[in-house]
Design an enzyme around this catalytic site. Sequence first.
Site, PDB file in Angstrom:
ATOM      1  N   GLU A   1      12.534  68.816  -3.902  1.00  0.00           N
ATOM      2  CA  GLU A   1      11.674  68.766  -2.720  1.00  0.00           C
ATOM      3  C   GLU A   1      10.673  69.904  -2.662  1.00  0.00           C
ATOM      4  O   GLU A   1      10.932  71.023  -3.099  1.00  0.00           O
ATOM      5  CB  GLU A   1      12.507  68.719  -1.441  1.00  0.00           C
ATOM      6  CG  GLU A   1      13.548  69.792  -1.265  1.00  0.00           C
ATOM      7  CD  GLU A   1      14.220  69.677   0.102  1.00  0.00           C
ATOM      8  OE1 GLU A   1      13.501  69.628   1.107  1.00  0.00           O
ATOM      9  OE2 GLU A   1      15.460  69.631   0.147  1.00  0.00           O
TER      10      GLU A   1
ATOM     11  N   HIS B   1      14.612  65.558   0.026  1.00  0.00           N
ATOM     12  CA  HIS B   1      14.490  66.219   1.323  1.00  0.00           C
ATOM     13  C   HIS B   1      15.523  65.669   2.313  1.00  0.00           C
ATOM     14  O   HIS B   1      15.657  64.459   2.463  1.00  0.00           O
ATOM     15  CB  HIS B   1      13.073  65.986   1.849  1.00  0.00           C
ATOM     16  CG  HIS B   1      12.739  66.724   3.094  1.00  0.00           C
ATOM     17  ND1 HIS B   1      12.850  68.091   3.205  1.00  0.00           N
ATOM     18  CD2 HIS B   1      12.281  66.285   4.303  1.00  0.00           C
ATOM     19  CE1 HIS B   1      12.469  68.464   4.416  1.00  0.00           C
ATOM     20  NE2 HIS B   1      12.138  67.397   5.101  1.00  0.00           N
TER      21      HIS B   1
ATOM     22  N   SER C   1      14.776  69.970   8.340  1.00  0.00           N
ATOM     23  CA  SER C   1      13.327  69.931   8.132  1.00  0.00           C
ATOM     24  C   SER C   1      12.614  70.759   9.204  1.00  0.00           C
ATOM     25  O   SER C   1      12.913  71.948   9.354  1.00  0.00           O
ATOM     26  CB  SER C   1      12.850  68.477   8.093  1.00  0.00           C
ATOM     27  OG  SER C   1      11.533  68.391   7.604  1.00  0.00           O
TER      28      SER C   1
END
Length: 298
Positions: A239, A269, A144
């Site tokens: 996502e 995610h 991320s």
Amino acid sequence: MDIGIDQINAMLRASSVAGDANATVEERRAGMLATTAVMTALETVEISEATLGGRPALAFRSPSAVAGKALLYLHGGGYVIGSPETHRGIVSHICDAMGANAWSLDYRMGPEDRYPAGVDDAVAAYRELLETHTPGDVIIAGDSAGGGLALASAMKARDAGLRMPAGLVLLSPWTNLNQVGSSYDTKAEADLMVSREALNWYVDQYLGADGNTDDPYVSPACGDFTGMPPMLVQVGTAEMLYSDSVAVAERAGAANIAVTLECWPHMPHVFQAFYPFLADSRAAIARIGAWGAAQLNR
């Protein structure tokens, strides 16, 4: 015991703190720590406190590690939440699969320490690793925001004249804080972990009122990929940040950088973090390990 993706999605819908617009920084950090508590570390991997690049870190010693091989891991959390503690489980599994010892860096985050503090910390950590490792024996990875940070710190290290690591592993990376790309709209309903409202909040905390989202060390998908190391990018097709991964792969390829883009159907995610519950998550970690080991042993 494995459960299906539908049950994972039900768990995500029931999680409230991460998506609560009124939650404070402290509440969001506590919520992430509580959520990740079930993602337990491998018992065979020794974990201890360390310091790297002048910052606290967790050091991981795996029985499968090949001498001299190292993984520098940068945790996700929007540059605001998360820590080596929240990611000790996934890092233990990745480094064991890769055959490398690892350092998970406690880099500075907003709003207390805004950009460029985190990027500077990641580059300092890599610079210190190079005092005891050759660049070809180091992989930099992150998920991320940590994936974006891994790419940004490699760019900044290159621009500082440092030799590049053996490779970058980017898991659902957030690489363009401008939130461009079709998936920000087409995947908005499917994504149960990320929203525009949440992303805007993280950008504000990380950059402040005067932040520049076009800065390539902030949004590395906008940067120069010349001379970057090989990359493995894994992303779920459910996502919002899907477009960020595709953009990185396209720009890397255009710059003649070896890049492997894996798009995992229906996965959320940072789906790799669900390894206690999903066979696909464990399979993805195994692929990370095999790819990383191949780069480290070239």
